[in-house]
Design an enzyme around this catalytic site. Sequence first.
Site, mmCIF file in Angstrom:
data_model
loop_
_atom_site.group_PDB
_atom_site.id
_atom_site.type_symbol
_atom_site.label_atom_id
_atom_site.label_comp_id
_atom_site.label_asym_id
_atom_site.label_seq_id
_atom_site.Cartn_x
_atom_site.Cartn_y
_atom_site.Cartn_z
ATOM 1 N N SER A 94 1.020 -1.065 -0.134
ATOM 2 C CA SER A 94 -0.009 0.130 0.015
ATOM 3 C C SER A 94 0.787 1.264 0.082
ATOM 4 O O SER A 94 2.000 1.171 0.737
ATOM 5 C CB SER A 94 -0.971 -0.076 1.293
ATOM 6 O OG SER A 94 -1.799 1.327 1.199
ATOM 7 N N HIS A 98 2.524 12.184 -1.131
ATOM 8 C CA HIS A 98 2.217 13.563 -1.044
ATOM 9 C C HIS A 98 3.002 14.557 -1.737
ATOM 10 O O HIS A 98 4.296 14.741 -0.959
ATOM 11 C CB HIS A 98 1.804 13.858 0.419
ATOM 12 C CG HIS A 98 0.654 13.208 1.000
ATOM 13 N ND1 HIS A 98 -0.485 13.553 0.616
ATOM 14 C CD2 HIS A 98 0.390 12.257 1.892
ATOM 15 C CE1 HIS A 98 -1.652 12.722 1.257
ATOM 16 N NE2 HIS A 98 -0.811 11.778 2.196
ATOM 17 N N HIS A 108 -2.539 7.357 -4.470
ATOM 18 C CA HIS A 108 -2.602 6.273 -3.561
ATOM 19 C C HIS A 108 -2.779 5.059 -4.460
ATOM 20 O O HIS A 108 -3.345 5.002 -5.782
ATOM 21 C CB HIS A 108 -3.969 6.353 -2.705
ATOM 22 C CG HIS A 108 -4.624 5.049 -2.427
ATOM 23 N ND1 HIS A 108 -5.417 4.410 -2.865
ATOM 24 C CD2 HIS A 108 -4.072 4.281 -1.199
ATOM 25 C CE1 HIS A 108 -5.599 3.229 -2.221
ATOM 26 N NE2 HIS A 108 -4.782 3.283 -1.259
ATOM 27 N N ASN A 110 -2.803 0.327 -4.030
ATOM 28 C CA ASN A 110 -2.562 -0.847 -3.186
ATOM 29 C C ASN A 110 -3.053 -2.139 -3.937
ATOM 30 O O ASN A 110 -3.789 -2.010 -4.855
ATOM 31 C CB ASN A 110 -3.324 -0.832 -1.833
ATOM 32 C CG ASN A 110 -4.686 -0.914 -1.648
ATOM 33 O OD1 ASN A 110 -4.961 -2.011 -1.716
ATOM 34 N ND2 ASN A 110 -5.511 0.012 -1.758
ATOM 35 N N VAL A 111 -2.412 -3.412 -3.730
ATOM 36 C CA VAL A 111 -2.692 -4.575 -4.181
ATOM 37 C C VAL A 111 -2.633 -5.372 -2.950
ATOM 38 O O VAL A 111 -1.727 -5.201 -2.240
ATOM 39 C CB VAL A 111 -2.055 -4.710 -5.328
ATOM 40 C CG1 VAL A 111 -2.351 -4.186 -6.686
ATOM 41 C CG2 VAL A 111 -0.379 -4.651 -5.170
ATOM 42 N N ARG A 112 -3.551 -6.244 -2.966
ATOM 43 C CA ARG A 112 -3.724 -7.361 -1.787
ATOM 44 C C ARG A 112 -4.205 -8.734 -2.094
ATOM 45 O O ARG A 112 -4.875 -8.809 -2.776
ATOM 46 C CB ARG A 112 -4.373 -6.438 -0.796
ATOM 47 C CG ARG A 112 -5.836 -6.081 -1.024
ATOM 48 C CD ARG A 112 -6.569 -5.193 -0.040
ATOM 49 N NE ARG A 112 -7.805 -5.006 -0.368
ATOM 50 C CZ ARG A 112 -8.409 -3.951 -1.211
ATOM 51 N NH1 ARG A 112 -7.281 -3.127 -1.681
ATOM 52 N NH2 ARG A 112 -9.549 -3.498 -1.472
ATOM 53 N N HIS A 147 -6.472 7.832 -16.512
ATOM 54 C CA HIS A 147 -7.580 6.553 -16.777
ATOM 55 C C HIS A 147 -7.255 5.614 -18.295
ATOM 56 O O HIS A 147 -7.648 4.567 -18.028
ATOM 57 C CB HIS A 147 -8.673 7.654 -17.041
ATOM 58 C CG HIS A 147 -9.465 7.872 -15.897
ATOM 59 N ND1 HIS A 147 -10.262 6.883 -14.932
ATOM 60 C CD2 HIS A 147 -9.332 9.025 -14.962
ATOM 61 C CE1 HIS A 147 -10.535 7.587 -13.980
ATOM 62 N NE2 HIS A 147 -9.999 8.822 -13.775
ATOM 63 N N HIS A 177 -20.199 12.265 4.012
ATOM 64 C CA HIS A 177 -20.527 13.554 4.664
ATOM 65 C C HIS A 177 -20.312 14.915 4.175
ATOM 66 O O HIS A 177 -20.856 15.684 4.580
ATOM 67 C CB HIS A 177 -19.818 13.379 6.136
ATOM 68 C CG HIS A 177 -18.223 13.481 5.901
ATOM 69 N ND1 HIS A 177 -17.468 12.664 5.376
ATOM 70 C CD2 HIS A 177 -17.360 14.624 6.322
ATOM 71 C CE1 HIS A 177 -16.114 13.297 5.427
ATOM 72 N NE2 HIS A 177 -16.428 14.402 5.965
ATOM 73 N N GLY A 260 -4.376 -5.123 14.442
ATOM 74 C CA GLY A 260 -3.527 -5.093 15.295
ATOM 75 C C GLY A 260 -2.172 -4.871 14.586
ATOM 76 O O GLY A 260 -0.894 -5.192 15.112
#
Length: 309
Positions: A94, A98, A108, A110-112, A147, A177, A260
């Site tokens: 990940s 900035h 940003h 990430n690959v998981r 893109h 929000h 954790g």
Amino acid sequence: MSDRAEPHRVKSYLLVLQNTICQALKSLDKDLVIRQEEWSRDLGGGGRSRSMKGEVFEKAGVNFSDVWGGALPAAATASRPELAGCKFRAMGVSLVIHPTNPYVPTSHANVRFFFAEKDNSDPVWWFGGGFDLTPYYGFEEDAIHWHETARMACSPLGKSAYRTFKARCDEYFKLPHRNEQRGIGGLFFDDFNERNFNFSFAFMRSVGDHFLPAYLPIVRRRMHHPYGKAERKFQLYRRGRYVEFNLLWDRGTKFGLQSGGHTEAILMSLPPLARWEFGWQPAKGSKEEELYENFLKPRDWLGLESPGP
């Protein structure tokens, strides 16, 4: 073809990916200082975190983790409640970057990979990830390039995949929000286990391998763009939105804390500086208003939804 998952292959790829991305950032920012910390988790596993600071990149983090335990955290079972309480192994890379110059977007990616099993049941595995772009000043040339590269990353799955994963990205990277997009989107996929392990793993690698071709040309174009105090002030204001999303809504942040994980690595995604201002509005006709009007709304950047002849 066997559908048996091979976590060791995924781990090997992720470690190479982390190295490749860090070396690429260093090639653009000769002053970049990379601080590495290896950490372990009491409940199982650990990771290798790399935090960076330089002239081009004010703060960047590229993290690898490989953790396991006796029960999947709630953030990982929101869409798979049947897996609550499963033994699990989760690994990924990940990153959040900035930049210093307000004309270079924050990025940003990430690959998981997740692997879960219950006693006397067949293991369940899936991949997830993607990448998205958060500009402070919008350039259509950059958005189209971003893109188009995202579309190329999806090409192994056929023509419809990019549209599907772009729409999911627009839906996910949104601040409910504020009813506001975080940026111009990109790709977002989760719970991906199509056909077999090799096929799904290849797609995850395609997404990981396309991040640098998507981002680095934009950095090179904008890193020397002149700017002043007004642009810097706006950049810090918009970074506040990034903080809001990551702390309030991001599932990866929640998973890391619930499992954790290493807190410093999890919160490395936050910018070094940010600001908030009550009731701020962009000036009419300004570049800041253009960002809100033309870039912070879901948009068909590649013209794929236009009616054909």
